[in-house]
Scaffold this active site. Structure first.
Site, PDB file in Angstrom:
ATOM      1  N   TYR A   1      50.130  75.055 -61.619  1.00  8.76           N
ATOM      2  CA  TYR A   1      51.298  74.253 -61.245  1.00  8.76           C
ATOM      3  C   TYR A   1      50.925  73.200 -60.202  1.00  8.76           C
ATOM      4  CZ  TYR A   1      55.690  72.860 -59.125  1.00  8.76           C
ATOM      5  OH  TYR A   1      56.727  72.115 -58.628  1.00  8.76           O
TER       6      TYR A   1
ATOM      7  N   LYS B   1      50.800  68.951 -60.411  1.00  4.86           N
ATOM      8  CA  LYS B   1      51.491  68.004 -59.550  1.00  4.86           C
ATOM      9  C   LYS B   1      50.523  66.977 -58.955  1.00  4.86           C
ATOM     10  CE  LYS B   1      55.724  69.244 -60.093  1.00  4.86           C
ATOM     11  NZ  LYS B   1      56.705  68.323 -60.714  1.00  4.86           N
TER      12      LYS B   1
END
Length: 303
Positions: A142, A146
Site C-alpha cells: 500500500y 502511494k
C-alpha cells in the site's frame, strides 16, 4: 477556483465527506465509484482503472480529486493494491491531461514515510518531526503504491498540470469510533477490527488520526490554493494530537531508544501528544490546521 469537479471514490468513507464539503462551498460535483453514493450528483459507476469510464467521467471538468484506492494493506492483496492504486492513478491522470484538466489533487498517505504498518517490515523515522525532506522508507504494497502514485502525479505536473498531493494519516470516521475505544481499553492486546468497524483502528505506532471533516476541508483548500501550471506540492496532514496513550517522545524512546533524533523538542514541549509529522508547511502554504480530534474517545463511551 470554481466549476465542475470530479471526485473519484466519491461514494466511499472519505469521498462522501469531500463531496459534502464541495457542495456546501458551491462547487458542482461529479462522482466516480464502483457504486453510486447518496449525494444528489451525477454518478459514473465502474472501476477507476477503466480508461473509457474515466474519460467519460472527467470530460468537461475543471479539476479532479483522486481519492479512489484500495485504502490499506488489509483490503486487498499486493496485486490488487498495485492494480487499483497505481494503474488507477495513471488512468485518472492520463484522462485528466487529455481532457485539459488544469488541476488535480491526489490522496496520498503518511505511509510513504514508512512508519505506519508493522506487517510491512516498518522502519522507524530518522528524525522528528518528519518533514518533506525525510527519506521515503515504504516497505509494504500500500505504501509503495502511494509513492508510485505521487511519482505519477509529479510526472503530470512536469507536463504542465498543477498538482497537490495530500499525505493523510488514518482517518477517524464515525464508523471507527468503536475500534478507537476498544484499542484505548487494551492497547497492547488490541487486534482489530473487534467491534464491527470497517477496519482496525490505525495510525501506526503513534496512533495518528485526522477527522474526515478536516480532511475534506483540506481537499477543498487544495482546489483553491494558488498554484501555477506545472506546480507540484505535498503536505502531511494530521490532527494536532495523536491518539497514543503515551506522549509522543516517550513512546518513540520506548520503541526505539535514541535512534530517532528529535530536531524540534519545543514542538513536543508545547504539545506532548503532537504528531510525528511537521504540519507547519500545511498551515503556512495550504492554510490548513485541523480543528477536530478524537482524544475524548480514549476515556471510553459516556452514558
Amino acid at each position: 477556483m470554481s466549476g465542475l469537479v470530479l471526485v473519484t471514490g466519491a461514494a466511499g468513507l472519505l469521498g462522501r465527506f469531500v463531496v459534502r464539503e464541495l457542495l456546501a462551498q458551491g462547487y458542482r460535483v461529479r462522482g466516480l465509484d464502483r457504486r453510486a453514493g447518496e449525494a444528489d450528483i451525477e454518478w459514473h459507476v465502474g472501476d477507476v482503472t477503466s480508461p473509457d469510464l474515466v474519460a467519460r467521467a472527467i470530460a468537461g471538468t475543471d479539476a479532479v480529486l483522486h481519492i479512489a484506492a484500495v485504502p490499506n494493506i488489509w483490503s486487498g492483496d499486493g496485486q490488487t493494491i498495485m492494480r487499483v492504486n497505481v494503474l488507477g492513478t495513471y488512468t485518472v491522470f492520463e484522462a485528466a491531461e487529455a481532457a485539459g484538466v488544469r488541476r488535480a489533487v491526489f490522496c496520498s498517505s503518511d505511509s510513504v514515510a514508512g512508519y505506519t504498518v508493522r506487517e510491512g517490515r516498518m522502519l522507524p523515522p530518522l528524525y522528528a518531526p518528519v518533514d518533506l525532506d525525510h527519506p521515503l522508507q515504504a516497505t509494504d504494497p500500500y505504501a509503495v503504491s502511494k509513492i508510485l502514485g505521487e511519482d505519477l502525479a509529479h510526472a503530470y505536473a512536469l507536463r504542465g498540470m498543477a498538482v497537490i498531493s495530500l499525505r493523510t494519516v488514518f482517518v477517524a470516521y464515525p464508523e471507527m469510533e468503536g475500534e478507537i475505544v476498544a484499542r484505548a481499553k487494551d492497547p497492547a492486546n488490541y487486534r482489530g477490527p473487534m467491534v464491527g468497524g470497517p477496519s482496525a483502528a490505525g495510525g501506526g505506532p503513534l496512533h495518528h488520526h485526522i477527522d474526515p471533516r478536516d480532511l475534506a476541508r483540506a481537499f477543498r483548500l487544495a482546489l483553491q490554493m494558488p498554484l501555477e501550471a506545472g506546480g507540484f506540492e505535498r503536505f502531511y496532514l494530521s490532527a494536532q494530537v495523536t491518539l497514543s496513550p503515551e506522549p509522543t517522545l516517550d513512546r518513540l524512546r520506548r520503541l526505539h531508544g535514541d535512534a530517532v533524533k528529535i530536531r524540534a523538542p519545543d514542538v513536543y514541549a508545547k504539545q506532548p501528544f503532537a504528531p510525528l509529522y511537521d504540519l507547519t508547511h500545511a498551515a503556512e502554504r495550504l492554510g490548513f490546521t485541523a480543528e477536530y480530534d478524537q482524544r475524548h474517545l480514549l476515556a471510553g463511551p459516556t452514558i
